[in-house]
Design a protein around this motif. Sequence first.
Motif, PDB file in Angstrom:
ATOM      1  N   THR A 101       0.837  -1.198   0.000  1.00 61.25           N
ATOM      2  CA  THR A 101       0.000   0.000   0.000  1.00 61.25           C
ATOM      3  C   THR A 101       0.875   1.253   0.000  1.00 61.25           C
ATOM      4  O   THR A 101       2.040   1.225   0.397  1.00 61.25           O
ATOM      5  CB  THR A 101      -0.918   0.033   1.235  1.00 61.25           C
ATOM      6  OG1 THR A 101      -0.114   0.035   2.425  1.00 61.25           O
ATOM      7  CG2 THR A 101      -1.845  -1.171   1.241  1.00 61.25           C
ATOM      8  N   PHE A 102       0.268   2.369  -0.411  1.00 63.69           N
ATOM      9  CA  PHE A 102       0.981   3.645  -0.478  1.00 63.69           C
ATOM     10  C   PHE A 102       0.630   4.502   0.734  1.00 63.69           C
ATOM     11  O   PHE A 102       0.282   5.683   0.610  1.00 63.69           O
ATOM     12  CB  PHE A 102       0.652   4.352  -1.792  1.00 63.69           C
ATOM     13  CG  PHE A 102       1.114   3.574  -2.995  1.00 63.69           C
ATOM     14  CD1 PHE A 102       2.460   3.499  -3.322  1.00 63.69           C
ATOM     15  CD2 PHE A 102       0.206   2.869  -3.779  1.00 63.69           C
ATOM     16  CE1 PHE A 102       2.893   2.759  -4.411  1.00 63.69           C
ATOM     17  CE2 PHE A 102       0.633   2.128  -4.873  1.00 63.69           C
ATOM     18  CZ  PHE A 102       1.982   2.073  -5.189  1.00 63.69           C
ATOM     19  N   ASP A 103       0.752   3.911   1.901  1.00 61.73           N
ATOM     20  CA  ASP A 103       0.348   4.595   3.127  1.00 61.73           C
ATOM     21  C   ASP A 103       1.332   5.682   3.556  1.00 61.73           C
ATOM     22  O   ASP A 103       1.031   6.459   4.468  1.00 61.73           O
ATOM     23  CB  ASP A 103       0.164   3.578   4.261  1.00 61.73           C
ATOM     24  CG  ASP A 103       1.350   2.635   4.404  1.00 61.73           C
ATOM     25  OD1 ASP A 103       1.603   1.862   3.473  1.00 61.73           O
ATOM     26  OD2 ASP A 103       2.029   2.691   5.449  1.00 61.73           O
ATOM     27  N   LEU A 104       2.488   5.767   2.893  1.00 63.28           N
ATOM     28  CA  LEU A 104       3.432   6.843   3.202  1.00 63.28           C
ATOM     29  C   LEU A 104       3.043   8.158   2.536  1.00 63.28           C
ATOM     30  O   LEU A 104       3.539   9.220   2.920  1.00 63.28           O
ATOM     31  CB  LEU A 104       4.846   6.457   2.749  1.00 63.28           C
ATOM     32  CG  LEU A 104       5.437   5.171   3.337  1.00 63.28           C
ATOM     33  CD1 LEU A 104       6.808   4.914   2.720  1.00 63.28           C
ATOM     34  CD2 LEU A 104       5.532   5.252   4.848  1.00 63.28           C
ATOM     35  N   ASP A 105       2.168   8.085   1.536  1.00 65.23           N
ATOM     36  CA  ASP A 105       1.788   9.272   0.771  1.00 65.23           C
ATOM     37  C   ASP A 105       0.551   9.941   1.363  1.00 65.23           C
ATOM     38  O   ASP A 105      -0.285   9.274   1.980  1.00 65.23           O
ATOM     39  CB  ASP A 105       1.504   8.888  -0.685  1.00 65.23           C
ATOM     40  CG  ASP A 105       2.746   8.418  -1.411  1.00 65.23           C
ATOM     41  OD1 ASP A 105       3.736   9.167  -1.423  1.00 65.23           O
ATOM     42  OD2 ASP A 105       2.736   7.295  -1.951  1.00 65.23           O
ATOM     43  N   PRO A 106       0.412  11.254   1.174  1.00 65.42           N
ATOM     44  CA  PRO A 106      -0.782  11.951   1.671  1.00 65.42           C
ATOM     45  C   PRO A 106      -2.059  11.294   1.151  1.00 65.42           C
ATOM     46  O   PRO A 106      -2.177  11.009  -0.045  1.00 65.42           O
ATOM     47  CB  PRO A 106      -0.621  13.371   1.108  1.00 65.42           C
ATOM     48  CG  PRO A 106       0.860  13.533   0.919  1.00 65.42           C
ATOM     49  CD  PRO A 106       1.369  12.178   0.524  1.00 65.42           C
ATOM     50  N   GLY A 107      -2.974  11.034   2.046  1.00 70.29           N
ATOM     51  CA  GLY A 107      -4.234  10.410   1.667  1.00 70.29           C
ATOM     52  C   GLY A 107      -4.106   8.932   1.344  1.00 70.29           C
ATOM     53  O   GLY A 107      -5.091   8.303   0.936  1.00 70.29           O
ATOM     54  N   GLY A 108      -2.918   8.374   1.504  1.00 66.77           N
ATOM     55  CA  GLY A 108      -2.729   6.954   1.251  1.00 66.77           C
ATOM     56  C   GLY A 108      -2.797   6.575  -0.217  1.00 66.77           C
ATOM     57  O   GLY A 108      -3.069   5.417  -0.552  1.00 66.77           O
ATOM     58  N   ARG A 109      -2.524   7.538  -1.109  1.00 64.24           N
ATOM     59  CA  ARG A 109      -2.536   7.273  -2.553  1.00 64.24           C
ATOM     60  C   ARG A 109      -1.228   7.728  -3.178  1.00 64.24           C
ATOM     61  O   ARG A 109      -0.701   8.791  -2.827  1.00 64.24           O
ATOM     62  CB  ARG A 109      -3.686   8.016  -3.250  1.00 64.24           C
ATOM     63  CG  ARG A 109      -5.062   7.476  -2.947  1.00 64.24           C
ATOM     64  CD  ARG A 109      -6.134   8.209  -3.737  1.00 64.24           C
ATOM     65  NE  ARG A 109      -7.452   7.656  -3.470  1.00 64.24           N
ATOM     66  CZ  ARG A 109      -7.976   6.619  -4.103  1.00 64.24           C
ATOM     67  NH1 ARG A 109      -7.285   6.056  -5.102  1.00 64.24           N
ATOM     68  NH2 ARG A 109      -9.160   6.160  -3.793  1.00 64.24           N
TER      69      ARG A 109
END
Length: 370
Positions: A101-109
């Motif tokens: 998952t891209f949980d490091l990015d704002p909003g998880g996207r």
Amino acid sequence: MPEVPVVGGADTPQDGPTDAPQAAHAMGEGGEFSRDMRYIATRITADGRDGYPVEPGRYRLVVSRACPWANRAIIVRRLLGLEDALSMAVAGPTHDERSWTFDLDPGGRDPVLGIERLQEAFFARFPGYDRGITVPAIVDVPTGQVVTNEFDQLTIDLSTQWVAHHRPDAPQLYPEHLREQIDEVNRVVFRDVNNGVYQAGFAASQAAYERAYHRLFDRLDWLAGRLRTQRYLVGDTITEADVRLFTTLVRFDAVYHGHFKCNRSRLTEMPVLWAYARDLFQTPGFGDTIDFDHIKRHYYEVHRDINPTGIVPVGPDPAGWLTRHGREALGGRPFGDGTPPGPPPPGEVVPAGHGAILDLPGRDERTRRP
């Protein structure tokens, strides 16, 4: 579901990476860990033979800093200076059975692909894809579809197919006159070391574990003998072979020694390999890609069958990675006729406290980690 072009096959012994969620894997005969090695074989090439020509800005490399197989791609991309031509998405260190998952990015996207899970890119091309959602993967940005997750060929293609977009004076990581030797070293290192630690860690019987354990340390002893009188694995410069061994060695004491029961010796107790690994770590493009926090969180939190509590160890202290190694006395030219890469782009710097303090040539105050 469209037919998936694959490397490997379900009927062959499976010896692949084990960092992938939703991967088909099983225990082989005698309790040996086995894995489905069927990866998407599509290649991105200069001539576009598979329908995906090399084009700067078109593709996005998806990695996790936790994963040794993805770490190879991060290092090769850095050394070759492909940051502007091939953007990079960094997934978080943990995942569930569905996907990274891209949980490091704002909003998880991911801000470029607009997706929450890498799984979405696989399903965009192959609805119902039922194999491993693995990193590294390269995604075609215009369509949002995965192109390949074939980790073994991916870094070779970065060296041989993306040449037009390498930085000036990029090193030759896969020089033609050394390819046969590099391939042979890579073959045995993958079998006995890169994958060997997993064969030990996920063995389902004492006998299978001991076989993997002895293969691993026999090969490490062989490597130490090879590196005792030469600075790098093949030739007198850094090659693809060094990149592939390094990503296992840098995880050895933090994870494999305890978590995977590879405990005959710590890396720090194997003088030649410890000096060799420190030499590479202190080389621009290697140590500045390492996130020890992500590495430990991935293995100890995700592998609950091995570590049911999910407790992540505090140590070991990474400061030792910056001690003198003395390997310069063996000669060698790290980058051959090329030059070191510059500092990582600001958005790709490993967060403070996640790695070791680095003060290397070409780094400035913005990219030094306190």
